[in-house]
Design an enzyme around this catalytic site. Sequence first.
Site, PDB file in Angstrom:
ATOM      1  N   TYR A 109      66.059  -0.885  96.802  1.00 42.85           N
ATOM      2  CA  TYR A 109      67.289  -0.207  96.991  1.00 42.85           C
ATOM      3  C   TYR A 109      67.233   1.224  97.346  1.00 42.85           C
ATOM      4  O   TYR A 109      66.439   1.943  96.635  1.00 42.85           O
ATOM      5  CB  TYR A 109      68.171  -0.333  95.697  1.00 42.85           C
ATOM      6  CG  TYR A 109      69.373   0.827  95.820  1.00 42.85           C
ATOM      7  CD1 TYR A 109      70.580   0.126  96.671  1.00 42.85           C
ATOM      8  CD2 TYR A 109      69.413   1.771  95.044  1.00 42.85           C
ATOM      9  CE1 TYR A 109      71.721   1.304  96.787  1.00 42.85           C
ATOM     10  CE2 TYR A 109      70.430   2.771  95.330  1.00 42.85           C
ATOM     11  CZ  TYR A 109      71.622   2.263  96.174  1.00 42.85           C
ATOM     12  OH  TYR A 109      72.775   3.320  96.200  1.00 42.85           O
TER      13      TYR A 109
ATOM     14  N   ASP B 244      75.064  14.783 101.825  1.00 45.00           N
ATOM     15  CA  ASP B 244      74.376  14.304 100.602  1.00 45.00           C
ATOM     16  C   ASP B 244      73.612  15.418 100.024  1.00 45.00           C
ATOM     17  O   ASP B 244      73.479  15.544  98.810  1.00 45.00           O
ATOM     18  CB  ASP B 244      74.029  13.098 100.575  1.00 45.00           C
ATOM     19  CG  ASP B 244      73.699  12.232  99.400  1.00 45.00           C
ATOM     20  OD1 ASP B 244      74.558  12.360  98.369  1.00 45.00           O
ATOM     21  OD2 ASP B 244      72.403  11.974  99.001  1.00 45.00           O
TER      22      ASP B 244
ATOM     23  N   ARG C 226      76.440  -0.306 100.828  1.00 47.48           N
ATOM     24  CA  ARG C 226      76.178   0.829 101.563  1.00 47.48           C
ATOM     25  C   ARG C 226      76.185   0.682 103.016  1.00 47.48           C
ATOM     26  O   ARG C 226      75.758  -0.318 103.552  1.00 47.48           O
ATOM     27  CB  ARG C 226      75.081   1.597 100.899  1.00 47.48           C
ATOM     28  CG  ARG C 226      75.022   2.088  99.613  1.00 47.48           C
ATOM     29  CD  ARG C 226      75.249   3.638  99.108  1.00 47.48           C
ATOM     30  NE  ARG C 226      75.558   3.933  97.824  1.00 47.48           N
ATOM     31  CZ  ARG C 226      75.877   5.217  97.361  1.00 47.48           C
ATOM     32  NH1 ARG C 226      75.576   6.337  98.580  1.00 47.48           N
ATOM     33  NH2 ARG C 226      75.964   5.584  96.216  1.00 47.48           N
TER      34      ARG C 226
HETATM   35  P1  GTP Z   1      76.901   9.151  97.151  1.00 50.87           P
HETATM   36  O1  GTP Z   1      76.590   8.897  98.430  1.00 50.87           O
HETATM   37  O2  GTP Z   1      76.878   8.229  96.113  1.00 50.87           O
HETATM   38  O3  GTP Z   1      76.361  10.492  96.645  1.00 50.87           O
HETATM   39  O4  GTP Z   1      78.523   9.552  96.995  1.00 50.87           O
HETATM   40  P2  GTP Z   1      79.640  10.385  97.756  1.00 50.87           P
HETATM   41  O5  GTP Z   1      79.806  11.627  96.968  1.00 50.87           O
HETATM   42  O6  GTP Z   1      79.363  10.875  99.171  1.00 50.87           O
HETATM   43  O7  GTP Z   1      80.998   9.628  97.575  1.00 50.87           O
HETATM   44  P3  GTP Z   1      81.832   8.995  98.733  1.00 50.87           P
HETATM   45  O8  GTP Z   1      82.412  10.175  99.654  1.00 50.87           O
HETATM   46  O9  GTP Z   1      81.378   7.936  99.332  1.00 50.87           O
HETATM   47  O10 GTP Z   1      83.069   8.324  97.772  1.00 50.87           O
HETATM   48  C1  GTP Z   1      82.980   7.531  96.859  1.00 50.87           C
HETATM   49  C2  GTP Z   1      83.958   6.890  96.424  1.00 50.87           C
HETATM   50  O11 GTP Z   1      85.300   7.673  96.148  1.00 50.87           O
HETATM   51  C3  GTP Z   1      84.743   5.935  97.889  1.00 50.87           C
HETATM   52  O12 GTP Z   1      85.127   4.643  97.143  1.00 50.87           O
HETATM   53  C4  GTP Z   1      86.066   6.780  98.153  1.00 50.87           C
HETATM   54  O13 GTP Z   1      87.066   6.174  98.491  1.00 50.87           O
HETATM   55  C5  GTP Z   1      86.425   7.772  96.828  1.00 50.87           C
HETATM   56  N1  GTP Z   1      86.819   8.960  97.255  1.00 50.87           N
HETATM   57  C6  GTP Z   1      86.620   9.948  98.128  1.00 50.87           C
HETATM   58  N2  GTP Z   1      87.258  10.922  97.954  1.00 50.87           N
HETATM   59  C7  GTP Z   1      88.433  10.511  97.370  1.00 50.87           C
HETATM   60  C8  GTP Z   1      89.580  11.432  96.953  1.00 50.87           C
HETATM   61  O14 GTP Z   1      89.914  12.224  97.507  1.00 50.87           O
HETATM   62  N3  GTP Z   1      90.522  10.766  96.136  1.00 50.87           N
HETATM   63  C9  GTP Z   1      90.093   9.410  95.527  1.00 50.87           C
HETATM   64  N4  GTP Z   1      91.113   8.779  94.742  1.00 50.87           N
HETATM   65  N5  GTP Z   1      89.146   8.420  95.910  1.00 50.87           N
HETATM   66  C10 GTP Z   1      88.147   9.545  96.638  1.00 50.87           C
HETATM   67  C1  SPV Z   2      73.673   8.588  95.374  1.00 51.44           C
HETATM   68  O1  SPV Z   2      73.720   7.499  94.275  1.00 51.44           O
HETATM   69  O2  SPV Z   2      73.992   9.875  94.925  1.00 51.44           O
HETATM   70  C2  SPV Z   2      73.381   8.407  96.564  1.00 51.44           C
HETATM   71  C3  SPV Z   2      72.821   7.071  97.083  1.00 51.44           C
HETATM   72  O3  SPV Z   2      73.691   9.333  97.478  1.00 51.44           O
HETATM   73  S1  SPV Z   2      71.117   6.999  96.758  1.00 51.44           S
HETATM   74  O4  SPV Z   2      70.419   7.299  97.900  1.00 51.44           O
HETATM   75  O5  SPV Z   2      70.883   5.700  96.208  1.00 51.44           O
HETATM   76  O6  SPV Z   2      70.800   8.079  95.828  1.00 51.44           O
HETATM   77 MN    MN Z   3      74.080  11.052  96.649  1.00 46.91          MN
END
Ligand code: GTP
Ligand code: SPV
Ligand code: MN
Length: 621
Positions: free
Chosen positions: A234, A310, A402
């Site tokens: 993963y 990220d 993802r």
């Molecule tokens: P990693 O890749 O794990 O580091 O995550 P990330 O911080 O990039 O998260 P991402 O933007 O992919 O959002 C993760 C989840 O949060 C998704 O299901 C989005 O739909 C939700 N999300 C993102 N922005 C918002 C927001 O402004 N409000 C709400 N309610 N949900 C949100």
């Molecule tokens: C996170 O978990 O914060 C991610 C996905 O961006 S991973 O690459 O699995 O860490």
């Molecule tokens: Mn991340």
Amino acid sequence: IKPASLRLVEADETAAASGGPALRIDAGIAAWVSDVARLTQPDEIVWCDGSRAEWDQLTKLMISQGTLIRLNPEWRPNSFLARSDPADVARVEDRTFICSAEEVDAGQTNNWREPAEMKAEMLSLFEGSMRGRTMYVVPFSMGPVGGALSQVGVQLTDSPYVVISMALMTRIGTPVLNLITDDTEWVPALHSVGAPLVDAAGNVTEDVAWPHNPTKYISHFPDTREIWSFGSGYGGNALLGKKCFALRIASVMARDEGWMAEHMLLIKVTSPEQHVYHLAAAFPSACGKTNLAMLKPTIPGWKVETIGDDIAWMRPGPNGKLRAINPERGFFGVAPGTGIVTNQTAVDTMWGNTIFTNVALRDDGDVWWEGLTPNPPTHLIDWQGNDWTPDSKTPAAHPNARFTVTADQCPSIAPEWDDPAGVEIDAILFGGRRPSTVPLVAQAKSWSHGVFVGATMASETTAAATGAVGQLRHDPFAMLPFVGYNMADYFQHWLDMGETLGADAPPIFQVNWFRKNDEGKFMWPGFAENSRVVEWIIRRLEGEVAARQTPIGGLPLVHEFNIERTDVTEDDLQTLLGVDKQAWVAEADETERYFGSLGDDRMPAALYSELNKLRAGLAKL
Ligand code: GTP
Ligand code: SPV
Ligand code: MN
């Protein structure tokens, strides 16, 4: 030693025959590859060149092995679905280790093991672990190849899925290998899924679509800058350039060398007056970085472009201001919740050349997941390969499903996203999933108050890591799982960076999109409407709006905060921009307890002094 040296010659000849640049293989890499081959005993060693031919060969191979399903090229050219083993779907924080020489250097927030002990334990696991498989040598660069702020590594892996994922997420192949000479520092990153096809007695086992091992180790040796990962295929456990190198090992390099490796998105914002700003924002895993990175403002005249979603590497530039690069080449984004309503830009990015992991398969050979479209198709194959209909009790896609795709396919990518010199940072944001207490936005009073805000971040856990979801936990700087050393020292490093930057240190803001009302509903519409918060932050940078000074920082004046054309009520806005004294007093008590748990002897006094100021301020409310 035999297989490696044989293939070295072959790789050289292949490169020369194809008219490409002569392959120069550094003796240190060659020796390490030989050593690992002797230990893990693969059938074959392949030096990855990063070419399209190699991609095609590997994807074909994985289709024949059942690891990949080719999606309908009419909808999604050159794109694939992978279904992982249900026991290998997320980062494994309880199996992640920081093996510094001294336990105290890993600190209270990391799992620690003595390096030699860990290596002995893992050597016995790696012994013969690649039997019957191919070992791929993947030279990779974090940051533009040859860039002044970039770093190189070499990953050895027996997973072709990891190879093609690394090819999208980092710069891989011959140009990187050619960079490495005797005096180049490179990070050796060893990875095996831990599922040999031949045992020590020579008995052959049948391969499976997603090989892994129930025993997993994600180990980091910060003193020698090495990564050993065993048992998982993963993302964050296996794509070693990402969290293992670009955050855990890089955070140690950054501490030693005076820069910062952070779990941050990077955006370029252009105001209606055509003024350009760059923001860096740290939110924990699956808390909205990709979404803010691809923000489409709902307010007229504003433009947001993507630089990274990220990871950010930041250091003071020649003029003394903080500059940042995105060390990655692609996005490994959360699928569920990412859709045509919330993030059209992400949907447009993955038009093709995309690997989807643990999403659902449509009958027409395309993909689907919860939130991609408002209504699900009437029939799907779910992420575990079972029939699914809208009546099914389980989600069609895994909550941590993802997509993996290169950044250059993103319609909102900024032209300077891969500038080796990076971009100047005008403000830093910290956020998390806080159903209560934390306001929509507040400006920290100073750099050291901002460091206090980062150090006291907490957020509800998500499916990005194994374990319970929705539990509030401390996640300082969104780096709890990613700091490669003692957390208290990391706080001190942030304070030190403030000293270095002096008056040029960017202002710090705290944001929270996730406040809930008594019915458990989000009070803030989020997503594209977060542009309203970005607008307020930039107007603060410009000195165009006032802030109400409170013990937790500068808050927007309710009448100055733009909620036109949203369904946010005045009442809700009052709550979103308010300070709940009782809740903050409890927060301060919890902060004291948490700071104490991090080891008092190393905790910076400046953070306790910020805590005292907060308490004194609250007492006067
Ligand atoms: P990693 O890749 O794990 O580091 O995550 P990330 O911080 O990039 O998260 P991402 O933007 O992919 O959002 C993760 C989840 O949060 C998704 O299901 C989005 O739909 C939700 N999300 C993102 N922005 C918002 C927001 O402004 N409000 C709400 N309610 N949900 C949100
Ligand atoms: C996170 O978990 O914060 C991610 C996905 O961006 S991973 O690459 O699995 O860490
Ligand atoms: Mn991340």
